[in-house]
Design a protein around this motif. Structure first.
Motif, PDB file in Angstrom:
ATOM      1  N   THR A   1      -9.773 -13.631   4.782  1.00 27.62           N
ATOM      2  CA  THR A   1      -8.496 -14.313   4.968  1.00 27.62           C
ATOM      3  C   THR A   1      -7.784 -13.801   6.213  1.00 27.62           C
ATOM      4  O   THR A   1      -7.225 -14.583   6.996  1.00 27.62           O
ATOM      5  CB  THR A   1      -7.598 -14.105   3.733  1.00 27.62           C
ATOM      6  OG1 THR A   1      -8.253 -14.653   2.578  1.00 27.62           O
ATOM      7  CG2 THR A   1      -6.251 -14.779   3.908  1.00 27.62           C
ATOM      8  N   LEU A   2      -7.793 -12.497   6.413  1.00 29.61           N
ATOM      9  CA  LEU A   2      -7.132 -11.918   7.576  1.00 29.61           C
ATOM     10  C   LEU A   2      -7.851 -12.286   8.874  1.00 29.61           C
ATOM     11  O   LEU A   2      -7.214 -12.678   9.860  1.00 29.61           O
ATOM     12  CB  LEU A   2      -7.060 -10.402   7.422  1.00 29.61           C
ATOM     13  CG  LEU A   2      -6.212  -9.865   6.258  1.00 29.61           C
ATOM     14  CD1 LEU A   2      -6.319  -8.341   6.197  1.00 29.61           C
ATOM     15  CD2 LEU A   2      -4.768 -10.288   6.380  1.00 29.61           C
TER      16      LEU A   2
ATOM     17  N   ALA B   1       8.779  -0.259   4.962  1.00 24.32           N
ATOM     18  CA  ALA B   1       9.015  -1.645   5.376  1.00 24.32           C
ATOM     19  C   ALA B   1       7.811  -2.526   5.038  1.00 24.32           C
ATOM     20  O   ALA B   1       7.968  -3.681   4.627  1.00 24.32           O
ATOM     21  CB  ALA B   1       9.323  -1.705   6.870  1.00 24.32           C
ATOM     22  N   LEU B   2       6.599  -1.975   5.223  1.00 27.20           N
ATOM     23  CA  LEU B   2       5.392  -2.737   4.872  1.00 27.20           C
ATOM     24  C   LEU B   2       5.352  -3.006   3.378  1.00 27.20           C
ATOM     25  O   LEU B   2       5.056  -4.128   2.944  1.00 27.20           O
ATOM     26  CB  LEU B   2       4.154  -1.956   5.317  1.00 27.20           C
ATOM     27  CG  LEU B   2       2.794  -2.543   4.917  1.00 27.20           C
ATOM     28  CD1 LEU B   2       2.620  -3.947   5.473  1.00 27.20           C
ATOM     29  CD2 LEU B   2       1.656  -1.638   5.403  1.00 27.20           C
ATOM     30  N   ALA B   3       5.650  -1.987   2.583  1.00 24.56           N
ATOM     31  CA  ALA B   3       5.662  -2.164   1.127  1.00 24.56           C
ATOM     32  C   ALA B   3       6.707  -3.190   0.715  1.00 24.56           C
ATOM     33  O   ALA B   3       6.444  -4.061  -0.133  1.00 24.56           O
ATOM     34  CB  ALA B   3       5.926  -0.823   0.448  1.00 24.56           C
TER      35      ALA B   3
ATOM     36  N   VAL C   1       6.114  -6.808  -1.282  1.00 24.76           N
ATOM     37  CA  VAL C   1       6.811  -7.148  -2.523  1.00 24.76           C
ATOM     38  C   VAL C   1       7.600  -8.447  -2.353  1.00 24.76           C
ATOM     39  O   VAL C   1       7.558  -9.346  -3.210  1.00 24.76           O
ATOM     40  CB  VAL C   1       7.733  -5.995  -2.955  1.00 24.76           C
ATOM     41  CG1 VAL C   1       8.669  -6.440  -4.082  1.00 24.76           C
ATOM     42  CG2 VAL C   1       6.906  -4.802  -3.412  1.00 24.76           C
ATOM     43  N   ALA C   2       8.319  -8.563  -1.237  1.00 28.53           N
ATOM     44  CA  ALA C   2       9.101  -9.773  -0.995  1.00 28.53           C
ATOM     45  C   ALA C   2       8.207 -11.003  -0.877  1.00 28.53           C
ATOM     46  O   ALA C   2       8.550 -12.079  -1.374  1.00 28.53           O
ATOM     47  CB  ALA C   2       9.942  -9.599   0.274  1.00 28.53           C
ATOM     48  N   GLY C   3       7.069 -10.823  -0.214  1.00 31.14           N
ATOM     49  CA  GLY C   3       6.156 -11.946  -0.065  1.00 31.14           C
ATOM     50  C   GLY C   3       5.584 -12.415  -1.395  1.00 31.14           C
ATOM     51  O   GLY C   3       5.499 -13.619  -1.668  1.00 31.14           O
TER      52      GLY C   3
ATOM     53  N   THR D   1      -0.822 -14.625   0.552  1.00 29.72           N
ATOM     54  CA  THR D   1       0.515 -14.038   0.497  1.00 29.72           C
ATOM     55  C   THR D   1       0.560 -12.704   1.219  1.00 29.72           C
ATOM     56  O   THR D   1       1.496 -12.423   1.992  1.00 29.72           O
ATOM     57  CB  THR D   1       0.949 -13.860  -0.969  1.00 29.72           C
ATOM     58  OG1 THR D   1       1.017 -15.139  -1.601  1.00 29.72           O
ATOM     59  CG2 THR D   1       2.291 -13.171  -1.055  1.00 29.72           C
ATOM     60  N   MET D   2      -0.457 -11.872   0.998  1.00 24.60           N
ATOM     61  CA  MET D   2      -0.511 -10.579   1.673  1.00 24.60           C
ATOM     62  C   MET D   2      -0.661 -10.745   3.174  1.00 24.60           C
ATOM     63  O   MET D   2      -0.030 -10.025   3.958  1.00 24.60           O
ATOM     64  CB  MET D   2      -1.649  -9.745   1.081  1.00 24.60           C
ATOM     65  CG  MET D   2      -1.428  -9.343  -0.368  1.00 24.60           C
ATOM     66  SD  MET D   2      -2.790  -8.382  -1.083  1.00 24.60           S
ATOM     67  CE  MET D   2      -2.638  -6.848  -0.155  1.00 24.60           C
ATOM     68  N   ARG D   3      -1.482 -11.684   3.596  1.00 28.56           N
ATOM     69  CA  ARG D   3      -1.640 -11.950   5.041  1.00 28.56           C
ATOM     70  C   ARG D   3      -0.302 -12.294   5.672  1.00 28.56           C
ATOM     71  O   ARG D   3       0.091 -11.727   6.706  1.00 28.56           O
ATOM     72  CB  ARG D   3      -2.627 -13.097   5.234  1.00 28.56           C
ATOM     73  CG  ARG D   3      -2.770 -13.585   6.687  1.00 28.56           C
ATOM     74  CD  ARG D   3      -3.317 -14.998   6.716  1.00 28.56           C
ATOM     75  NE  ARG D   3      -2.422 -15.920   6.034  1.00 28.56           N
ATOM     76  CZ  ARG D   3      -2.803 -17.067   5.475  1.00 28.56           C
ATOM     77  NH1 ARG D   3      -4.072 -17.434   5.497  1.00 28.56           N
ATOM     78  NH2 ARG D   3      -1.914 -17.857   4.890  1.00 28.56           N
ATOM     79  N   ASP D   4       0.434 -13.231   5.070  1.00 24.37           N
ATOM     80  CA  ASP D   4       1.702 -13.667   5.646  1.00 24.37           C
ATOM     81  C   ASP D   4       2.719 -12.531   5.654  1.00 24.37           C
ATOM     82  O   ASP D   4       3.487 -12.382   6.610  1.00 24.37           O
ATOM     83  CB  ASP D   4       2.240 -14.858   4.846  1.00 24.37           C
ATOM     84  CG  ASP D   4       1.344 -16.090   4.950  1.00 24.37           C
ATOM     85  OD1 ASP D   4       0.504 -16.130   5.870  1.00 24.37           O
ATOM     86  OD2 ASP D   4       1.494 -16.992   4.107  1.00 24.37           O
ATOM     87  N   ALA D   5       2.711 -11.720   4.594  1.00 26.96           N
ATOM     88  CA  ALA D   5       3.648 -10.600   4.531  1.00 26.96           C
ATOM     89  C   ALA D   5       3.359  -9.572   5.616  1.00 26.96           C
ATOM     90  O   ALA D   5       4.284  -9.022   6.240  1.00 26.96           O
ATOM     91  CB  ALA D   5       3.592  -9.961   3.153  1.00 26.96           C
ATOM     92  N   ILE D   6       2.090  -9.308   5.862  1.00 26.22           N
ATOM     93  CA  ILE D   6       1.712  -8.333   6.901  1.00 26.22           C
ATOM     94  C   ILE D   6       2.128  -8.837   8.280  1.00 26.22           C
ATOM     95  O   ILE D   6       2.655  -8.081   9.107  1.00 26.22           O
ATOM     96  CB  ILE D   6       0.204  -8.048   6.852  1.00 26.22           C
ATOM     97  CG1 ILE D   6      -0.166  -7.342   5.541  1.00 26.22           C
ATOM     98  CG2 ILE D   6      -0.221  -7.199   8.039  1.00 26.22           C
ATOM     99  CD1 ILE D   6      -1.660  -7.266   5.302  1.00 26.22           C
ATOM    100  N   LEU D   7       1.911 -10.124   8.535  1.00 24.61           N
ATOM    101  CA  LEU D   7       2.289 -10.684   9.830  1.00 24.61           C
ATOM    102  C   LEU D   7       3.804 -10.620  10.027  1.00 24.61           C
ATOM    103  O   LEU D   7       4.287 -10.313  11.127  1.00 24.61           O
ATOM    104  CB  LEU D   7       1.803 -12.133   9.930  1.00 24.61           C
ATOM    105  CG  LEU D   7       0.287 -12.308  10.105  1.00 24.61           C
ATOM    106  CD1 LEU D   7      -0.098 -13.774  10.004  1.00 24.61           C
ATOM    107  CD2 LEU D   7      -0.175 -11.729  11.444  1.00 24.61           C
ATOM    108  N   GLU D   8       4.560 -10.889   8.977  1.00 24.52           N
ATOM    109  CA  GLU D   8       6.019 -10.795   9.081  1.00 24.52           C
ATOM    110  C   GLU D   8       6.438  -9.347   9.325  1.00 24.52           C
ATOM    111  O   GLU D   8       7.326  -9.077  10.139  1.00 24.52           O
ATOM    112  CB  GLU D   8       6.659 -11.328   7.799  1.00 24.52           C
ATOM    113  CG  GLU D   8       8.180 -11.330   7.842  1.00 24.52           C
ATOM    114  CD  GLU D   8       8.800 -11.987   6.631  1.00 24.52           C
ATOM    115  OE1 GLU D   8      10.013 -11.789   6.406  1.00 24.52           O
ATOM    116  OE2 GLU D   8       8.075 -12.706   5.910  1.00 24.52           O
ATOM    117  N   TRP D   9       5.778  -8.412   8.632  1.00 21.69           N
ATOM    118  CA  TRP D   9       6.076  -6.999   8.853  1.00 21.69           C
ATOM    119  C   TRP D   9       5.802  -6.615  10.305  1.00 21.69           C
ATOM    120  O   TRP D   9       6.581  -5.861  10.907  1.00 21.69           O
ATOM    121  CB  TRP D   9       5.234  -6.124   7.922  1.00 21.69           C
ATOM    122  CG  TRP D   9       5.234  -4.673   8.311  1.00 21.69           C
ATOM    123  CD1 TRP D   9       6.184  -3.740   8.007  1.00 21.69           C
ATOM    124  CD2 TRP D   9       4.242  -3.990   9.114  1.00 21.69           C
ATOM    125  NE1 TRP D   9       5.847  -2.520   8.551  1.00 21.69           N
ATOM    126  CE2 TRP D   9       4.670  -2.644   9.235  1.00 21.69           C
ATOM    127  CE3 TRP D   9       3.060  -4.388   9.715  1.00 21.69           C
ATOM    128  CZ2 TRP D   9       3.934  -1.707   9.952  1.00 21.69           C
ATOM    129  CZ3 TRP D   9       2.323  -3.452  10.439  1.00 21.69           C
ATOM    130  CH2 TRP D   9       2.759  -2.120  10.548  1.00 21.69           C
TER     131      TRP D   9
END
Length: 405
Positions: free
Chosen positions: A210-211, A319-321, A325-327, A384-392
């Motif tokens: 996915t990444l 911040a990553l964590a 969680v937010a994602g 979801t994790m991919r999008d959260a990492i990119l936002e981070w």
């Protein structure tokens, strides 16, 4: 500059022999290396190196070969006498097709499957040994599994003379190390015929895909099969890969009480609660059973320098964590009632790399276990994790700009 010096001193004091050659080319140590037959028609290799480097293993067919790629190894001194195995017809070494890689190719006399591929590091002198075990298999089974793994990444290591990897900019490729928890002698939690180690390896492989498909990530796994990788080695792999972030993946089980949903942990000397402390202790238990001493991970002086380095890294991990969680919450995913916790996980102790441990769920809860074996649920969680990492990554780069100002 201060961060770079602290990072260098932290590595130098924690593992003095490793620090001497950390940015230099790894060398093969012929006197401590061997390749021989084992009972039953298989073969076993122990390849000693002057330092730990990321590596990957796969097979190719027609003719049958095992390919072991390393992040730059000098092969000088490895003679033909190294190969004492009838099951291996010949060994070739040299550079790989991709820049920055070195390659070893084992030409097989008969089809052999990769049953073990793991790296063991010696904390005393920083040397490493790659253990490879090959077991007999049928031509059909060999052909079915042969082929280079999809999404193979080119690892990025610190350049010569560079003290530390630059902080990611939010726009370039992110080097991510995924750590599928447990493996080998440590199956992790077990429920209804499922092992945590197997479930996490499947999830990590899918998350890698996915990444990589997003075009923004280079991804390395700390293990590619059901093998035991010591916790310090997992951290060493991340550091050797020049990782921008490290994510350890787990799905535990609780003997008492009910717990459901995902939890994201960051490192802390003090656990958020008794359950978190017990969880960290269980995660370290396999290394202790394997005879690995974790007590000396931070001596007094190195510990002070690590604490200084973490003044910058800890907020980035937090911040990553928080982003993960937010994602998950925004995607209406399953979250634990307390989704953000802290504990003293050894695997999170890379002071210079933002690191989190994600408990995807609890195998002791039937609903969570059903999610973990459901490919549709896994795909949604991975996206979801991919999008959260990119936002981070964007927010992390913006925070770095503010710090420089």
């Amino acid at each position: 500059m201060i961060r770079a010096v602290l990072s260098f001193l932290m590595i130098w004091l924690a593992t003095p022999a490793l620090a001497q050659d950390f940015r230099a080319l790894a060398r093969v140590l012929p006197a401590d290396s061997s390749l021989s037959d084992v009972a039953g028609g298989g073969a076993r290799m122990g390849l000693a190196l002057s330092q730990a480097v990321p590596f990957r293993v796969f097979t190719l067919d027609d003719p049958a070969r095992v390919v072991v790629d390393f992040r730059e190894v000098a092969w000088e001194g490895l003679s033909v006498d190294f190969d004492a195995a009838d099951a291996v017809a010949g060994v070739e070494t040299g550079g790989a097709l991709e820049p920055g890689w070195s390659r070893m190719v084992l030409e097989l006399s008969r089809p052999l499957a990769v049953a073990q591929a793991a790296m063991e590091t010696d904390p005393a002198d920083g040397t490493a040994t790659v253990h490879l075990r090959l077991d007999p298999t049928s031509p059909e089974a060999f052909a079915e599994t042969a082929g280079a793994p999809p999404g193979v990444a080119t690892l990025v290591a610190p350049a010569a003379g560079e003290m530390a990897r630059p902080r990611q900019s939010g726009t370039g490729m992110l080097v991510v190390v995924l750590d599928p928890g447990h493996g080998g002698l440590d199956p992790g939690a077990q429920r209804d015929g499922h092992d945590e180690a197997d479930l996490m390896l499947v999830f990590a492989r899918e998350l890698r895909e996915t990444l990589v498909r997003s075009g923004r990530f280079e991804v390395i796994l700390t293990r590619e099969s059901d093998v035991f990788v010591p916790l310090p080695t997992r951290v060493s792999i991340a550091r050797a890969a020049g990782a921008d972030l490290f994510i350890s993946l787990h799905a535990d089980a609780l003997a008492e009480g009910r717990a459901t949903g995902a939890t994201v942990y960051t490192l802390s000397a003090t656990a958020s609660d008794e359950a978190s402390a017990a969880l960290a202790e269980r995660h370290d238990r396999a290394d202790l059973l394997a005879g690995i001493d974790l007590s000396g991970s931070d001596d007094v002086v190195a510990g002070v320098l690590m604490d200084l380095a973490r003044l910058e890294t800890d907020p980035r991990s937090d911040a990553l964590a928080d982003a993960l969680v937010a994602g998950i919450a925004a995607a209406e995913g399953d979250l634990h009632s307390r989704p953000r916790l802290e504990a003293g996980f050894t695997v999170l102790k890379a002071a210079d790399i933002p690191s989190v441990l994600v408990e995807l769920g609890f195998m002791s809860e039937p609903e969570d276990l059903a999610n973990l074996v459901d490919p549709v649920w896994r795909a949604l969680m991975q996206a979801t994790m991919r999008d959260a990492i990119l936002e981070w990554a964007v927010e992390d780069a913006a925070a770095a700009t503010l710090l420089r100002q």
